[in-house]
Design an enzyme around this catalytic site. Structure first.
Site, mmCIF file in Angstrom:
data_model
loop_
_atom_site.group_PDB
_atom_site.id
_atom_site.type_symbol
_atom_site.label_atom_id
_atom_site.label_comp_id
_atom_site.label_asym_id
_atom_site.label_seq_id
_atom_site.Cartn_x
_atom_site.Cartn_y
_atom_site.Cartn_z
ATOM 1 N N PHE A 56 43.082 60.899 46.336
ATOM 2 C CA PHE A 56 43.336 59.466 46.463
ATOM 3 C C PHE A 56 42.589 58.675 45.385
ATOM 4 O O PHE A 56 43.123 57.726 44.809
ATOM 5 C CB PHE A 56 42.889 59.007 47.860
ATOM 6 C CG PHE A 56 42.858 57.522 48.053
ATOM 7 C CD1 PHE A 56 44.033 56.802 48.258
ATOM 8 C CD2 PHE A 56 41.658 56.832 48.029
ATOM 9 C CE1 PHE A 56 44.004 55.429 48.440
ATOM 10 C CE2 PHE A 56 41.620 55.463 48.210
ATOM 11 C CZ PHE A 56 42.793 54.758 48.415
ATOM 12 N N TYR A 95 35.117 38.894 36.582
ATOM 13 C CA TYR A 95 36.457 38.825 37.169
ATOM 14 C C TYR A 95 36.911 40.219 37.611
ATOM 15 O O TYR A 95 37.431 40.383 38.729
ATOM 16 C CB TYR A 95 37.460 38.251 36.168
ATOM 17 C CG TYR A 95 38.869 38.253 36.698
ATOM 18 C CD1 TYR A 95 39.284 37.310 37.640
ATOM 19 C CD2 TYR A 95 39.780 39.236 36.303
ATOM 20 C CE1 TYR A 95 40.569 37.330 38.162
ATOM 21 C CE2 TYR A 95 41.069 39.264 36.820
ATOM 22 C CZ TYR A 95 41.458 38.308 37.747
ATOM 23 O OH TYR A 95 42.731 38.341 38.268
ATOM 24 N N ARG A 155 47.826 32.319 32.265
ATOM 25 C CA ARG A 155 46.594 32.727 32.959
ATOM 26 C C ARG A 155 46.198 34.109 32.453
ATOM 27 O O ARG A 155 46.565 35.126 33.016
ATOM 28 C CB ARG A 155 46.823 32.746 34.467
ATOM 29 C CG ARG A 155 45.548 32.847 35.284
ATOM 30 C CD ARG A 155 45.799 32.356 36.698
ATOM 31 N NE ARG A 155 44.574 32.422 37.458
ATOM 32 C CZ ARG A 155 44.220 33.475 38.214
ATOM 33 N NH1 ARG A 155 45.023 34.498 38.295
ATOM 34 N NH2 ARG A 155 43.090 33.480 38.877
ATOM 35 N N ARG A 197 46.980 45.982 29.183
ATOM 36 C CA ARG A 197 48.427 46.222 29.182
ATOM 37 C C ARG A 197 49.218 44.927 29.365
ATOM 38 O O ARG A 197 50.282 44.742 28.764
ATOM 39 C CB ARG A 197 48.774 47.194 30.310
ATOM 40 C CG ARG A 197 50.245 47.557 30.428
ATOM 41 C CD ARG A 197 50.533 48.160 31.781
ATOM 42 N NE ARG A 197 50.262 47.201 32.853
ATOM 43 C CZ ARG A 197 50.108 47.515 34.128
ATOM 44 N NH1 ARG A 197 50.176 48.782 34.502
ATOM 45 N NH2 ARG A 197 49.867 46.594 35.043
#
Length: 754
Positions: free
Chosen positions: A629, A510, A567, A557
């Site tokens: 970035f 996932y 979910r 978290r």
């Protein structure tokens, strides 16, 4: 079709009756000429009528800005631009685009005798449906049938071009979308023009071979053209005049519709019955007798801001359970006592360092309303990360903005737990988004997500159009990642995740789909734009691990939010070891808090395993803006992970780092040395909190020591050596101890038996 026409006549009759009874609001009429319709008017006949007659006798359908019918008013008054009605009166219109069997578009040149926009070239036919005869209901619009507008089109094709009704049947027309525009006819009548258009225009496509007999009072000329021929005709050097509404449609909509006529005419893929696209005219068509200026572009921006404000003000700021559980924050006094963080926050707000300037993002400042939408929406859906994206160099900035917004839209669809009653509908949306969302220049979704995310989906067609303007190689990367991510998300939509994922393999899978693929896409974009070497794109395993690290921190978290939402993603293979009753919700109960902390620390240890590869990835990035970035989310993640470790607050709400600390991390992520120092500091803080009685203490200590050793390396050779996974060493004790145990067991067994 016949039944629909009967209903249309009944609807018009009811409108007339309501007006007789005085129940139609006249607040917006400004004293306009009105007459009562009974729904029994004779069929329209323009025989012998002059242009002045049409202006006085034809009654347009007057609208509010949401396309709701207010009243009727003659063409003369609706098209007058003056100090009372600076942009005339908003009314309904249609634009027909007729293609022959060769795919050529029929153009007309409006007659020189026309009062508004004479001599201009435009689409096949453009005019107005009439009140009491051709007024479509909201239901007609919702299902896309709009028979009133189509009947008006048939009527005017006959009147202007002599095309017989038998050649353009009502069921051949395809309604595509609506556009709200206005334009003063300053080219004909000068800057103080008393005439102009202000319409919500219904775009109709039809393909038919027809016989034309143009009416000289309406049309000066006709011409069939290909797309390339039209584009050449519209070049400034041609000297030809064009209607402002046609120019808007050509520049913003026509090409994708025309290039795939079969799809446009025979499917609903490009149909948009919900959106009203709004455009101010170019400067040449502003002004008029009422001195009208831009207002629709401002209105569009204002609506986007209203969505964003809703995201801030509403209790449920985003989809899912966001906002439904407590957010744990440190007291203001505690935050203000950290002077270094307060200084960093002030510096970020008022004196941002040169490293964070957006001078390389000129593409975001282009005078293009779709690019402007993307830039504004970036700030709405990710206020904290927008500055990091905007500081990217030219050639990568707008590319990453589009990539980010595409994935954010996909994530919004996945996260919304109420918009899709049938899970299969959501699965289809996720699987097809890469094609429909990115390739369809009219794609939008309503009723999905909340606040700024909802606003993004409602006007996602703007993102699609910017996407189509990007380099082909960049488009390929964005589309590929969006496709694979959508497929991965769809895979998990069909799973029962009320108690989390099952195994750590499924958990990693996932995280790969929703974050690892992002890392892969970014790496490929860095290389495709030549800002980084091909090596970055070749080590996709590192990019995947970096993405997984970020996602695992978020999942840890968001334990309570996700569980409340039904979910969750904590893997049962881990939490099942600690849950007293075998339920993921056990940890939210105070009596199970000790076991919850042990489970939490196990998941933190699992996430820490990715840090060596994160640092290795960052060591391959050479461009300083690209490095920043990539680095800033990583240091934010390790800071969050340190705060999560052994923290009971995880089970009662959402734990976040201090804003001042976030600013300090942003300012201190300029090179690999700074980032390694940051990782080392937070890892040491985790080590200081390890309880020897915790079942994961040894594993947590081991990975922390390895991370610190990597961070303390001072040369490339030392870094490579520290990153290399330690090989298992053969020790005599590893063999002797099990052998002794086994021998002892055999001895005891023999004693019992014999």
């Amino acid at each position: 079709v016949g039944f629909k026409l009967i209903l249309l006549r009944l609807n018009s009759a009811m409108l007339g009756l309501r007006r007789v009874l005085g129940k139609t609001s006249n607040k917006a009429n400004n004293g306009m000429h009105r007459r009562v319709f009974t729904g029994s008017e004779k069929k329209w006949d323009g025989t012998g009528m002059t242009q002045e007659d049409f202006m006085r006798k034809d009654e347009c359908i007057v609208l509010d800005e949401n396309d709701n019918i207010i009243d009727g008013c003659n063409k003369y008054k609706t098209h007058q631009f003056n100090t009372t009605t600076p942009r005339g009166v908003l009314h309904r219109a249609f634009s027909v685009f007729l293609f022959n069997s060769e795919g050529k578009l029929l153009l007309q040149q409006r007659a020189s005798s026309k009062i508004t926009f004479p001599n201009v070239w435009t689409n096949t036919c453009c005019s107005h449906p009439l009140i009491g005869q051709e007024a479509d209901s909201p239901e007609d619009l919702a299902n896309g049938s709009v028979p009133g507008v189509k009947l008006a089109a048939i009527r005017k094709l006959k009147h202007e071009l002599g095309i017989e009704e038998e050649q353009v049947k009502i069921d051949q027309f395809k309604f595509l979308t609506r556009l709200h525009y206005w334009a003063a006819d300053t080219v004909t009548h000068g800057k103080q023009s008393p005439w102009g258009e202000h319409e919500i225009d219904y775009v109709l496509f039809i393909q038919a071979d027809v016989d034309c007999k143009p009416n000289p009072d309406e049309v000066d000329g006709i011409k069939y053209v290909t797309l390339s021929e039209l584009q050449k005709m519209m070049e400034p050097s041609s000297g030809l005049l064009w209607s402002p509404w046609f120019r808007i449609i050509v520049e913003r909509f026509l090409e994708p519709w025309w290039k795939d006529l079969d799809t446009t005419l025979n499917t609903d893929k490009l149909v948009d019955v919900k959106t009203i696209h709004r455009f101010d005219p170019p400067a040449i068509h502003q002004g008029g007798l009422g001195n009208a200026g831009p207002f629709l572009d401002v209105r569009t921006a204002f609506e986007a801001d209203k969505h964003a404000e809703a995201a801030i003000k509403t209790d449920v700021k985003k989809q899912g359970a966001y906002g439904k559980v407590k957010t744990h924050k440190e007291s203001k006094c505690s935050q203000l006592m950290r002077f270094d963080e307060v200084f960093s926050a002030l510096q970020c707000k008022f004196l941002p360092p040169a490293a964070l300037d957006a001078s390389g993002s000129e593409a975001l400042l282009a005078k293009d309303e779709n690019v402007e939408f993307c830039n504004n929406m970036l700030g709405k859906v990710s206020r904290s990360f927008a500055a990091v994206i905007r500081q990217l160099p030219q050639g990568l900035c707008i590319e990453i903005v589009v990539f980010y917004l595409a994935l954010r839209a996909l994530d919004t669809i996945e996260d919304d737990m109420t918009a899709f009653k049938d899970p299969q509908v959501k699965i289809d949306q996720l699987q097809k988004f890469f094609e429909e969302g990115l390739e369809n220049p009219f794609y939008n979704q309503t009723g999905v997500g909340e606040g700024a995310e909802a606003a993004l989906l409602e006007e996602f067609w703007r993102v699609s159009r910017v996407f189509k303007s990007l380099d082909a190689g960049v488009q390929e990367v964005i589309k590929d990642i969006t496709k694979r991510m959508g497929e991965g998300m769809a895979e998990f939509v069909s799973k029962d995740l009320g108690e989390g994922t099952q195994t750590t393999v499924e958990y990693d899978r996932y995280c790969h789909f929703v974050a690892g693929l992002v890392g892969e896409g970014l790496s490929r974009l860095f290389s495709a734009t030549k800002l980084e070497s091909s090596v970055v794109a070749q080590r996709l395993d590192l990019a995947d691990s970096m993405g997984k690290f970020l996602q695992k921190v978020n999942i840890i978290r968001d334990y309570l939010e996700d569980y409340v939402d039904g979910r969750a993603f904590w893997p049962k293979e881990i939490w099942g070891i600690y849950a007293p009753t075998g339920k993921l919700g056990d940890f939210a109960k105070p009596e199970h808090r000790e076991k919850g902390l042990q489970c939490l620390n196990s998941l933190v240890t699992n996430a820490l395993q990715h840090i060596p590869e994160c640092i290795e990835y960052l060591s391959t990035i050479k461009n300083e803006k690209v490095f920043r970035f990539c680095a800033i989310p990583q240091v934010m993640a390790i800071a969050t992970l340190e705060k999560l470790y052994n923290n009971e607050d995880v089970f009662t709400g959402v734990v976040k780092i201090r804003k001042g600390l976030a600013c300090k991390l942003i300012l201190g992520s300029n090179d690999l040395s700074q980032v390694k120092s940051c990782f080392a500091d937070f890892t040491r803080q985790i080590m200081s909190k390890i309880d020897a009685s915790d079942p994961n203490a040894l594993a947590t200590t081991a990975i922390c020591k390895r991370v610190i050793r990597i961070c303390e390396s001072s040369t490339d050779e030392e870094l490579a050596s520290a990153i290399a996974k330690p090989k298992p060493q053969f020790r005599l004790v590893n063999f002797v101890a099990p052998a002794v145990v086994a021998f002892s067991a055999m001895y005891v067994g023999a004693t019992i038996l014999f």
